[in-house]
Design a protein around this motif. Sequence first.
Motif, short mmCIF file in Angstrom:
data_model
loop_
_atom_site.label_atom_id
_atom_site.label_comp_id
_atom_site.label_asym_id
_atom_site.label_seq_id
_atom_site.Cartn_x
_atom_site.Cartn_y
_atom_site.Cartn_z
N GLU A 1 21.86 71.58 25.47
CA GLU A 1 22.79 70.61 24.89
C GLU A 1 23.80 71.25 23.92
O GLU A 1 24.92 70.79 23.79
CB GLU A 1 22.03 69.49 24.16
CG GLU A 1 21.37 68.48 25.09
CD GLU A 1 20.07 68.98 25.70
OE1 GLU A 1 19.51 69.98 25.19
OE2 GLU A 1 19.64 68.39 26.70
N LYS A 2 23.39 72.29 23.24
CA LYS A 2 24.29 72.91 22.25
C LYS A 2 25.22 73.96 22.88
O LYS A 2 26.01 74.57 22.19
CB LYS A 2 23.49 73.52 21.11
CG LYS A 2 22.73 72.43 20.33
CD LYS A 2 22.46 72.83 18.92
CE LYS A 2 21.86 71.66 18.16
NZ LYS A 2 21.36 72.03 16.86
N GLY A 3 25.10 74.18 24.18
CA GLY A 3 26.04 75.05 24.89
C GLY A 3 25.95 76.53 24.53
O GLY A 3 26.97 77.19 24.41
N TYR A 4 24.73 77.05 24.36
CA TYR A 4 24.57 78.47 24.02
C TYR A 4 24.81 79.40 25.22
O TYR A 4 25.08 80.57 25.04
CB TYR A 4 23.16 78.73 23.48
CG TYR A 4 22.98 78.27 22.06
CD1 TYR A 4 23.67 78.89 21.02
CD2 TYR A 4 22.12 77.22 21.75
CE1 TYR A 4 23.51 78.48 19.71
CE2 TYR A 4 21.96 76.81 20.44
CZ TYR A 4 22.65 77.44 19.43
OH TYR A 4 22.50 77.04 18.13
N PHE A 5 24.70 78.84 26.44
CA PHE A 5 24.75 79.70 27.62
C PHE A 5 25.75 79.21 28.65
O PHE A 5 26.05 78.03 28.74
CB PHE A 5 23.35 79.76 28.27
CG PHE A 5 22.30 80.19 27.29
CD1 PHE A 5 22.19 81.53 26.92
CD2 PHE A 5 21.44 79.27 26.71
CE1 PHE A 5 21.24 81.93 26.00
CE2 PHE A 5 20.48 79.68 25.78
CZ PHE A 5 20.39 81.01 25.43
N ILE A 6 26.28 80.19 29.40
CA ILE A 6 27.13 79.87 30.56
C ILE A 6 26.55 80.63 31.75
O ILE A 6 25.93 81.68 31.58
CB ILE A 6 28.61 80.26 30.34
CG1 ILE A 6 28.72 81.70 29.82
CG2 ILE A 6 29.31 79.29 29.42
CD1 ILE A 6 30.14 82.23 29.74
N ILE A 7 26.76 80.05 32.94
CA ILE A 7 26.27 80.71 34.15
C ILE A 7 27.43 80.88 35.12
O ILE A 7 28.29 80.00 35.24
CB ILE A 7 25.10 79.91 34.80
CG1 ILE A 7 24.46 80.71 35.93
CG2 ILE A 7 25.56 78.53 35.26
CD1 ILE A 7 23.11 80.18 36.37
N HIS A 8 27.47 82.05 35.75
CA HIS A 8 28.50 82.31 36.76
C HIS A 8 28.10 81.53 38.02
O HIS A 8 26.99 81.68 38.51
CB HIS A 8 28.58 83.82 37.02
CG HIS A 8 29.77 84.22 37.83
ND1 HIS A 8 29.82 84.04 39.19
CD2 HIS A 8 30.95 84.79 37.47
CE1 HIS A 8 30.98 84.48 39.64
NE2 HIS A 8 31.69 84.94 38.60
N SER A 9 29.01 80.72 38.52
CA SER A 9 28.64 79.80 39.61
C SER A 9 28.24 80.49 40.91
O SER A 9 27.45 79.96 41.67
CB SER A 9 29.76 78.80 39.87
OG SER A 9 30.91 79.50 40.30
#
Length: 193
Positions: free
Chosen positions: A36-44
């Motif tokens: 929820e706090k947006g700590y991570f991103i993932i390459h699609s």
Amino acid sequence: YHPAPLPEKTPTDKFVVEIRALYKLPVNYSIASGDEKGYFIIHSSNGIIRTSKNLEVEDFPVNFKVRATDSSNAAIFNEVEVKVEVIDENDFPPVFPSSLLEERLAEHSPATQIVQLKAQDNDTGRNGFLTYGILNGHGLKFRINETTGILYSTASFDYEEEPTEYRVVVYAEDDGIPEKKRGYCTVVIKITD
């Protein structure tokens, strides 16, 4: 997935873990829930997860779900849980209330307690766990209890025969990660006649 814990000072855009779905067709990866706090991103397309901002140790561990979806049919997907932990770094050194103390000790006193030293460390857990030691013990005339910080003399002193003043440098050391930190205090012990 349970990648190696990250240091709390991990920079943004740091590799965390690679998610790989076994499937005969290309898949799209996404973070489905839990971050929820947006700590991570993932390459699609390659499933590589990276940090997207500075980590706040009190928010961790973070458990989130990654979804792999069939790139031509969104109704076909599967999810996996990722658990990321953060190591609380050793931010603060121990600090004594005063860096210089003066104590008096009567000559011919048997081995005795001189003073109890107490340092503060603003870290928590093992980073704030302190042990005490002496940098210079003047030929083992003094010792310190490494747990309580109580400084003792180990022999009696003769005002006429020996120095009438001793400077004992005491340290408090934390059990920090990645490195231990120390704070110092000098105790001036004056032998009285």
